[in-house]
Design a protein around this motif. Structure first.
Motif, PDB file in Angstrom:
ATOM      1  N   UNK A   8       0.859  -1.188   0.000  1.00 43.66           N
ATOM      2  CA  UNK A   8       0.000   0.000   0.000  1.00 43.66           C
ATOM      3  C   UNK A   8       0.895   1.238   0.000  1.00 43.66           C
ATOM      4  N   UNK A   9       0.402   2.357  -0.506  1.00 44.85           N
ATOM      5  CA  UNK A   9       1.228   3.567  -0.499  1.00 44.85           C
ATOM      6  C   UNK A   9       1.551   4.025   0.917  1.00 44.85           C
ATOM      7  N   UNK A  10       0.627   3.835   1.832  1.00 41.06           N
ATOM      8  CA  UNK A  10       0.873   4.212   3.225  1.00 41.06           C
ATOM      9  C   UNK A  10       2.011   3.386   3.824  1.00 41.06           C
ATOM     10  N   UNK A  11       2.034   2.096   3.509  1.00 38.86           N
ATOM     11  CA  UNK A  11       3.105   1.230   4.012  1.00 38.86           C
ATOM     12  C   UNK A  11       4.443   1.649   3.425  1.00 38.86           C
ATOM     13  N   UNK A  12       4.477   1.952   2.130  1.00 43.81           N
ATOM     14  CA  UNK A  12       5.728   2.377   1.492  1.00 43.81           C
ATOM     15  C   UNK A  12       6.233   3.665   2.132  1.00 43.81           C
ATOM     16  N   UNK A  13       5.331   4.607   2.365  1.00 46.47           N
ATOM     17  CA  UNK A  13       5.722   5.879   2.977  1.00 46.47           C
ATOM     18  C   UNK A  13       6.250   5.652   4.393  1.00 46.47           C
ATOM     19  N   UNK A  14       5.564   4.824   5.158  1.00 42.46           N
ATOM     20  CA  UNK A  14       5.966   4.539   6.540  1.00 42.46           C
ATOM     21  C   UNK A  14       7.348   3.873   6.579  1.00 42.46           C
TER      22      UNK A  14
END
Length: 173
Positions: free
Chosen positions: A35-41
């Motif tokens: 997910x984009x949120x996981x990549x950002x985190x």
């Protein structure tokens, strides 16, 4: 309608908001396995372990976002135990660099490769290498006792069309 923040981050904490404002950009290319949120985190967590990398990300946040976008597009997880991709400081910017596991993953996902193996040859292994139009390699690892020092590493890829590819490199290389 949300607008992207144009204020340049001054700290790693400020990067959280900067990345959040660019999550739509990451979402537009992210592969289905993350997910984009996981990549950002994950990317932000990498900055917490490397002060110089964090400094580069703060100084050039657009390059940091671009590195996240590139990893997202390829579906390679940054850092961590998987070792698929890394954030690397280069000339004051953060660049995404695929790790060997990430390259293997991309090769497998291409659908062109049926198998790929990488091995290390030790000094007491039996190893024969012939190069030329018809390269040939034979490697029989010593199974009992000390294998000695590492001498070289090699990889063999087998393609679905029946072909193969062989690369090798000495430890010094």
């Amino acid at each position: 309608m949300t607008t992207q923040s144009t204020a340049k981050p001054k700290t790693v904490a400020d990067l959280n908001g900067f990345v959040a404002s660019r999550i739509k950009q990451i979402r537009s290319v992210v592969a289905s396995n993350v997910t984009p949120e996981k990549m950002a985190r994950i990317a932000l967590n990498e900055l917490r372990t490397n002060d110089f990398l964090a400094k580069c990300a703060v100084q050039n946040p657009d390059a940091f976002i671009n590195a996240i976008v590139q990893a997202s597009h390829l579906g390679l997880e940054i850092g961590g135990a998987l070792g698929q991709a890394y954030l690397v400081p280069f000339k004051g910017e953060v660049k995404m660099m695929p790790g060997y596991r990430g390259l293997l993953s991309l090769a497998r996902r291409s659908g062109e490769i049926t198998s790929i193996n990488a091995e290390i040859v030790y000094e007491h292994d039996e190893f024969h290498l012939e190069l030329g139009l018809e390269s040939k390699v034979t490697h029989k690892p010593k199974l009992n006792g000390n294998r000695g020092e590492p001498m070289l590493a090699y990889m063999v890829a087998h393609f679905k069309d029946g072909g193969n590819h062989f690369e090798w490199m000495t430890i010094e290389d």
